[in-house]
Design a protein around this motif. Structure first.
Motif, PDB file in Angstrom:
ATOM      1  N   ARG A 190      64.054 -17.312  25.833  1.00 35.27           N
ATOM      2  CA  ARG A 190      62.890 -17.769  25.098  1.00 35.27           C
ATOM      3  C   ARG A 190      62.332 -18.996  25.812  1.00 35.27           C
ATOM      4  NH1 ARG A 190      63.315 -19.639  18.777  1.00 35.27           N
ATOM      5  NH2 ARG A 190      61.099 -19.746  18.275  1.00 35.27           N
ATOM      6  N   ARG A 191      61.026 -19.109  25.876  1.00 37.50           N
ATOM      7  CA  ARG A 191      60.403 -20.246  26.531  1.00 37.50           C
ATOM      8  C   ARG A 191      59.213 -20.702  25.688  1.00 37.50           C
ATOM      9  NH1 ARG A 191      62.731 -23.540  29.839  1.00 37.50           N
ATOM     10  NH2 ARG A 191      63.802 -21.688  30.606  1.00 37.50           N
ATOM     11  N   PRO A 192      59.496 -21.466  24.596  1.00 33.96           N
ATOM     12  CA  PRO A 192      58.404 -21.914  23.736  1.00 33.96           C
ATOM     13  C   PRO A 192      57.468 -22.866  24.482  1.00 33.96           C
ATOM     14  CG  PRO A 192      60.535 -22.721  22.940  1.00 33.96           C
ATOM     15  CD  PRO A 192      60.795 -21.946  24.169  1.00 33.96           C
ATOM     16  N   ASP A 193      56.186 -22.804  24.138  1.00 33.39           N
ATOM     17  CA  ASP A 193      55.220 -23.716  24.741  1.00 33.39           C
ATOM     18  C   ASP A 193      55.343 -25.112  24.157  1.00 33.39           C
ATOM     19  OD1 ASP A 193      54.098 -21.744  26.386  1.00 33.39           O
ATOM     20  OD2 ASP A 193      52.767 -21.064  24.773  1.00 33.39           O
ATOM     21  N   LEU A 194      55.817 -25.185  22.898  1.00 38.44           N
ATOM     22  CA  LEU A 194      55.849 -26.472  22.212  1.00 38.44           C
ATOM     23  C   LEU A 194      57.071 -26.547  21.300  1.00 38.44           C
ATOM     24  CD1 LEU A 194      54.307 -29.130  21.606  1.00 38.44           C
ATOM     25  CD2 LEU A 194      53.107 -27.894  19.795  1.00 38.44           C
ATOM     26  N   LEU A 195      57.842 -27.640  21.420  1.00 40.01           N
ATOM     27  CA  LEU A 195      58.980 -27.896  20.542  1.00 40.01           C
ATOM     28  C   LEU A 195      58.607 -28.988  19.542  1.00 40.01           C
ATOM     29  CD1 LEU A 195      62.050 -27.906  22.970  1.00 40.01           C
ATOM     30  CD2 LEU A 195      61.408 -26.121  21.328  1.00 40.01           C
ATOM     31  N   LEU A 196      59.001 -28.781  18.284  1.00 36.38           N
ATOM     32  CA  LEU A 196      58.755 -29.754  17.216  1.00 36.38           C
ATOM     33  C   LEU A 196      60.102 -30.335  16.792  1.00 36.38           C
ATOM     34  CD1 LEU A 196      56.816 -31.087  15.198  1.00 36.38           C
ATOM     35  CD2 LEU A 196      57.095 -29.069  13.730  1.00 36.38           C
ATOM     36  N   ASP A 197      60.404 -31.522  17.274  1.00 34.66           N
ATOM     37  CA  ASP A 197      61.693 -32.169  17.033  1.00 34.66           C
ATOM     38  C   ASP A 197      61.700 -32.800  15.643  1.00 34.66           C
ATOM     39  OD1 ASP A 197      64.089 -33.479  17.166  1.00 34.66           O
ATOM     40  OD2 ASP A 197      63.400 -35.023  18.551  1.00 34.66           O
ATOM     41  N   LEU A 198      62.676 -32.408  14.814  1.00 36.87           N
ATOM     42  CA  LEU A 198      62.750 -32.894  13.436  1.00 36.87           C
ATOM     43  C   LEU A 198      63.893 -33.888  13.225  1.00 36.87           C
ATOM     44  CD1 LEU A 198      62.199 -29.468  11.609  1.00 36.87           C
ATOM     45  CD2 LEU A 198      60.475 -31.188  12.204  1.00 36.87           C
ATOM     46  N   THR A 199      64.519 -34.340  14.293  1.00 36.50           N
ATOM     47  CA  THR A 199      65.730 -35.146  14.147  1.00 36.50           C
ATOM     48  C   THR A 199      65.470 -36.583  13.699  1.00 36.50           C
ATOM     49  OG1 THR A 199      65.664 -35.706  16.515  1.00 36.50           O
ATOM     50  CG2 THR A 199      66.988 -33.789  15.853  1.00 36.50           C
ATOM     51  N   ARG A 200      64.236 -37.039  13.746  1.00 29.89           N
ATOM     52  CA  ARG A 200      63.939 -38.416  13.346  1.00 29.89           C
ATOM     53  C   ARG A 200      63.596 -38.531  11.856  1.00 29.89           C
ATOM     54  NH1 ARG A 200      59.330 -40.796  16.920  1.00 29.89           N
ATOM     55  NH2 ARG A 200      59.964 -42.729  15.872  1.00 29.89           N
ATOM     56  N   ILE A 201      63.641 -37.428  11.121  1.00 23.63           N
ATOM     57  CA  ILE A 201      63.194 -37.418   9.734  1.00 23.63           C
ATOM     58  C   ILE A 201      64.410 -37.548   8.819  1.00 23.63           C
ATOM     59  CG2 ILE A 201      61.941 -36.111   7.990  1.00 23.63           C
ATOM     60  CD1 ILE A 201      60.495 -34.727  10.353  1.00 23.63           C
ATOM     61  N   PRO A 202      64.643 -38.719   8.243  1.00 27.63           N
ATOM     62  CA  PRO A 202      65.909 -38.968   7.529  1.00 27.63           C
ATOM     63  C   PRO A 202      66.096 -38.110   6.283  1.00 27.63           C
ATOM     64  CG  PRO A 202      64.378 -40.801   7.243  1.00 27.63           C
ATOM     65  CD  PRO A 202      63.784 -39.920   8.287  1.00 27.63           C
ATOM     66  N   GLU A 203      65.035 -37.785   5.566  1.00 34.34           N
ATOM     67  CA  GLU A 203      65.217 -37.041   4.314  1.00 34.34           C
ATOM     68  C   GLU A 203      65.755 -35.631   4.536  1.00 34.34           C
ATOM     69  OE1 GLU A 203      60.584 -37.402   4.571  1.00 34.34           O
ATOM     70  OE2 GLU A 203      62.345 -38.442   5.391  1.00 34.34           O
ATOM     71  N   LEU A 204      65.610 -35.111   5.735  1.00 33.13           N
ATOM     72  CA  LEU A 204      66.147 -33.778   6.019  1.00 33.13           C
ATOM     73  C   LEU A 204      67.666 -33.776   6.102  1.00 33.13           C
ATOM     74  CD1 LEU A 204      63.672 -32.341   8.689  1.00 33.13           C
ATOM     75  CD2 LEU A 204      63.767 -31.837   6.238  1.00 33.13           C
ATOM     76  N   THR A 205      68.268 -34.936   6.280  1.00 37.90           N
ATOM     77  CA  THR A 205      69.725 -35.013   6.439  1.00 37.90           C
ATOM     78  C   THR A 205      70.417 -35.528   5.185  1.00 37.90           C
ATOM     79  OG1 THR A 205      69.632 -37.261   7.350  1.00 37.90           O
ATOM     80  CG2 THR A 205      69.449 -35.432   8.906  1.00 37.90           C
ATOM     81  N   THR A 206      69.747 -35.474   4.046  1.00 36.04           N
ATOM     82  CA  THR A 206      70.331 -35.962   2.800  1.00 36.04           C
ATOM     83  C   THR A 206      70.530 -34.804   1.829  1.00 36.04           C
ATOM     84  OG1 THR A 206      68.173 -36.399   1.778  1.00 36.04           O
ATOM     85  CG2 THR A 206      69.165 -38.179   3.079  1.00 36.04           C
ATOM     86  N   TRP A 207      71.331 -35.059   0.790  1.00 36.38           N
ATOM     87  CA  TRP A 207      71.477 -34.101  -0.293  1.00 36.38           C
ATOM     88  C   TRP A 207      71.471 -34.861  -1.609  1.00 36.38           C
ATOM     89  CZ3 TRP A 207      75.554 -34.547  -3.666  1.00 36.38           C
ATOM     90  CH2 TRP A 207      76.665 -35.299  -3.241  1.00 36.38           C
TER      91      TRP A 207
END
Length: 289
Positions: free
Chosen positions: A40-57
């Motif tokens: 796979r060779r996507p034209d654009l990657l969307l990095d979500l690692t800087r978004i703190p609420e995604l890593t909470t429960w």
């Protein structure tokens, strides 16, 4: 290949709306493998690692909300007692390094029929929270998978979280592979008892074009189990349950196993995990055979 790195969830949604073809990346345990092997060779990657609420429960109104970016290691350590079936499945995902990086949201985004996290979500009636700049919606896990590596996300939507009720009864997960981890499953099976509803939930993986429930098997077993008296499990009931689980599958022959072997393995796993969860259910009041 271009790279977007939003700092907030709102920025991520706006980026996805502006670039619907962008490939989200969090742990990267699936996306980077495909890129490294030139699958796979996507034209654009969307990095979500800087978004703190995604890593909470969080827990509210009797349900858990697990952020899409919560790593498997934290899911196991922090939520293993609340969602044991999902925790057992998470322990089979890759190596410790992969579990430190990999996420449930990434597993769902890939939508592989062999995703280890999918069967427990089906067995527990989980819902997938997806969001875009247009708003938020909840998709039942049973409706989320639409085909081989395809899901119900619209082009501008991202996976925000998984909603799942804490277990009210025993849960189990079983996986057949050449070893317990670091392999794609030949087939998987999850079962969850819901005693307060006198109901059984199931989930099958790597046994059809999409992860799926064994609905006829669920209905049969829910009616056959002695929920109040907790009588020992009858062999005939366990055998029939296994047969119905196998019948719910539609596997293929591939390099990892034949369709016939997958059906046989599913029947065995269904009987075995049923005996484990029923023994656990019974142990609160009496000894079960």
């Amino acid at each position: 290949m271009d790279f977007l790195r939003p700092a907030t969830w709102r920025e991520a949604l706006e980026a996805k709306a502006a670039h619907p073809d962008a490939t989200p990346i969090a742990g990267g345990t699936d996306v980077m493998v495909e890129i490294n092997f030139d699958h796979r060779r996507p034209d654009l990657l969307l990095d979500l690692t800087r978004i703190p609420e995604l890593t909470t429960w969080s827990e509210a109104d009797g349900a858990l909300r697990i952020g899409a970016g919560l790593p498997y290691t934290r899911l196991i350590d922090e939520l293993g007692d609340r969602v044991p079936g999902l925790a057992i499945a998470s322990r089979t995902v890759g190596s410790p390094q992969i579990r430190n990086r990999g996420t449930l949201g990434g597993n769902l985004g890939s939508a592989s029929p062999a995703g280890d996290g999918h069967p427990p979500l089906l067995a527990s009636d989980a819902q997938i929270e997806v969001e875009s700049v247009r708003g938020t919606r909840l998709i039942p896990a049973a409706e989320f998978f639409t085909g081989v590596k395809r899901n119900a996300l619209a082009a501008d939507e991202l996976i925000a979280a998984v909603h799942i009720a804490p277990a009210t009864g025993p849960q189990q997960f079983s996986k057949v592979g050449t070893r317990n981890a670091m392999v794609i499953a030949v087939c998987t099976f999850a079962i969850a008892l819901h005693p307060e509803q006198q109901r059984v939930g199931t989930g099958l993986g790597s046994a059809a074009p999409t992860p799926r429930r064994a609905l006829e098997a669920e209905d049969f077993l829910s009616a056959e189990l002695d929920w109040a008296g907790r009588r020992p499990l009858e062999d005939s009931v366990a055998r029939r349950f296994g047969e119905l689980v196998a019948q719910a599958s539609s596997p293929i022959d591939d390099v990892r196993g034949t369709a016939d072997y997958r059906r046989h393995a599913l029947a065995v796993m269904a009987r075995r995990t049923l005996s484990w969860v029923w023994q656990e259910h019974c142990s609160g009041r009496q000894e079960c055979a």
